[in-house]
Motif scaffolding. Sequence first.
Motif, PDB file in Angstrom:
ATOM      1  N   LEU A 226     -34.328  -9.227 -39.248  1.00 36.30           N
ATOM      2  CA  LEU A 226     -34.943  -9.343 -40.571  1.00 36.30           C
ATOM      3  C   LEU A 226     -36.400  -9.800 -40.490  1.00 36.30           C
ATOM      4  O   LEU A 226     -37.170  -9.607 -41.435  1.00 36.30           O
ATOM      5  N   GLY A 227     -36.786 -10.376 -39.357  1.00 33.65           N
ATOM      6  CA  GLY A 227     -38.189 -10.695 -39.162  1.00 33.65           C
ATOM      7  C   GLY A 227     -39.054  -9.455 -39.214  1.00 33.65           C
ATOM      8  O   GLY A 227     -40.181  -9.483 -39.733  1.00 33.65           O
ATOM      9  N   PRO A 252     -27.618 -17.712 -38.209  1.00 33.32           N
ATOM     10  CA  PRO A 252     -28.339 -18.670 -37.374  1.00 33.32           C
ATOM     11  C   PRO A 252     -29.860 -18.590 -37.469  1.00 33.32           C
ATOM     12  O   PRO A 252     -30.547 -19.521 -37.025  1.00 33.32           O
ATOM     13  N   GLU A 253     -30.405 -17.513 -38.006  1.00 34.74           N
ATOM     14  CA  GLU A 253     -31.863 -17.370 -38.049  1.00 34.74           C
ATOM     15  C   GLU A 253     -32.471 -17.769 -39.396  1.00 34.74           C
ATOM     16  O   GLU A 253     -33.632 -17.457 -39.666  1.00 34.74           O
ATOM     17  N   ARG A 254     -31.695 -18.460 -40.226  1.00 36.30           N
ATOM     18  CA  ARG A 254     -32.234 -18.830 -41.545  1.00 36.30           C
ATOM     19  C   ARG A 254     -33.547 -19.607 -41.423  1.00 36.30           C
ATOM     20  O   ARG A 254     -34.533 -19.261 -42.092  1.00 36.30           O
ATOM     21  N   GLU A 258     -37.201 -18.533 -42.795  1.00 38.89           N
ATOM     22  CA  GLU A 258     -37.934 -19.356 -43.756  1.00 38.89           C
ATOM     23  C   GLU A 258     -39.350 -19.641 -43.265  1.00 38.89           C
ATOM     24  O   GLU A 258     -40.324 -19.582 -44.036  1.00 38.89           O
ATOM     25  N   SER A 259     -39.469 -19.953 -41.981  1.00 40.08           N
ATOM     26  CA  SER A 259     -40.786 -20.246 -41.414  1.00 40.08           C
ATOM     27  C   SER A 259     -41.683 -19.024 -41.457  1.00 40.08           C
ATOM     28  O   SER A 259     -42.885 -19.137 -41.748  1.00 40.08           O
ATOM     29  N   LYS A 260     -41.112 -17.864 -41.173  1.00 40.66           N
ATOM     30  CA  LYS A 260     -41.917 -16.638 -41.178  1.00 40.66           C
ATOM     31  C   LYS A 260     -42.401 -16.318 -42.589  1.00 40.66           C
ATOM     32  O   LYS A 260     -43.560 -15.933 -42.793  1.00 40.66           O
ATOM     33  N   ILE A 261     -41.532 -16.456 -43.552  1.00 38.73           N
ATOM     34  CA  ILE A 261     -41.909 -16.214 -44.950  1.00 38.73           C
ATOM     35  C   ILE A 261     -43.062 -17.130 -45.353  1.00 38.73           C
ATOM     36  O   ILE A 261     -44.046 -16.697 -45.970  1.00 38.73           O
ATOM     37  N   LEU A 264     -46.479 -16.249 -43.672  1.00 34.85           N
ATOM     38  CA  LEU A 264     -47.113 -15.040 -44.218  1.00 34.85           C
ATOM     39  C   LEU A 264     -47.410 -15.162 -45.709  1.00 34.85           C
ATOM     40  O   LEU A 264     -47.819 -14.180 -46.343  1.00 34.85           O
ATOM     41  N   ASN A 265     -47.208 -16.369 -46.251  1.00 34.95           N
ATOM     42  CA  ASN A 265     -47.479 -16.625 -47.676  1.00 34.95           C
ATOM     43  C   ASN A 265     -46.703 -15.675 -48.594  1.00 34.95           C
ATOM     44  O   ASN A 265     -47.234 -15.135 -49.562  1.00 34.95           O
ATOM     45  N   LEU A 266     -45.419 -15.500 -48.261  1.00 32.29           N
ATOM     46  CA  LEU A 266     -44.573 -14.570 -49.021  1.00 32.29           C
ATOM     47  C   LEU A 266     -43.501 -15.294 -49.835  1.00 32.29           C
ATOM     48  O   LEU A 266     -42.534 -14.676 -50.274  1.00 32.29           O
TER      49      LEU A 266
END
Length: 389
Positions: A226-227, A252-254, A258-261, A264-266
């Motif tokens: 999903l990244g 497990p990748e929640r 969250e950090s990626k979102i 990227l200011n999303l």
Amino acid sequence: MPKKFQKIVFVQNQLADLGGVSKFTSVLGLGLQSRGYEVEFGAINDSLDGERMPYPASVPEWTLVGSRKPPYRKDFTKFFGTRFQNYRFEKALERFRVSVADAASQQFSQYGKETLVIFTQVYARERIGNVVDFENRRGRFSVVSQYHNSFQAAKRGPDLRRVLSAYPNDDQFVCLTAHDAAEFRKAGFNHSTFVLNPIESPSTAPAPLDARIAVSLGRYNHQKSLGDMISAWSMIPESVNGWQLHLYGEGPEREQLESKIKSLNLENSVILMGQTDDPKTALKSASVHVQSSRYEGLPLALMEASIHGVPSVAYDCAPGIGEIITPDVTGILVPPGDQGALAQGIRTLVEDADLRKEYGAAGLQHIKNKFDLEMILDEWEDLFAHLAR
């Protein structure tokens, strides 16, 4: 001529856990029950706490053991030492194996010639082991084994070795597509065939496709990548501002997502919705479905999107994807891992309402024509007849 098989027993890893295999078991099992078969749903153990999908009350259920396979506790090594911890783990694992084997011996002893056992997952077949090997069931029940992923997915990890080890003497090995069956035959499985998974047609109207929402249905894990989807979303220009991407699932990748979102200011346009037990509502509230899996079999999420008239953009990562989506007719397929192409595919559907509706309508008709439950039940009964010869 009377049917040879009167009882069909589905066996999976965890009873009614969330996922495509449980949905397949439920839909096919109820369909066979409607045609006069006795049906049972069984598993090694129950599903994880709080993650159980409801199975139909009309079908009997059983599990072999109340506990799950013991985990290896690395954190215990600092107390017991690695050597002693390994010893403790092996002893616990052996007790688990013995309890499964003892319960399986008792459970399967009741089945006779009128019973066909369908193993839907490899782990269940591995754990039950020689209890259902040909020599131990000769003259009694028959066994069909399935693999609910692609040959390509099996080959990239340990599954190919596991399948070849677990299933060689079962009466039939059933894959998801003709391509996968051919690849498994090349690997030495001459008893390979395929039957597509069915899907039930909804009784409600298809999605209107007028909401400014794209949706994904899939666990937050490595397989679904999903990244990639989030990165692709960040590439879509401001011209589609106002749309949101809703990611339904858990895993497990929640925290990583969250950090990626956030990076990227999303935060205002990509929402982690969590697990849903109502995919129909999630899909009907959306206008585009997106899938970015690294590997798949015959993904239920793509089928569910299509049966609700929602067009998809997806990585073309397995033969089963092409069974569901006809490129540029019912949806958009892009090369696996190509985030730019994924972004362009999403943008194409987001910006063109007429194309969304064209693809959505074509996809709905395609799914009805190819994955109709009654047609798939006919194919399974043809397989039953073949095994009864």
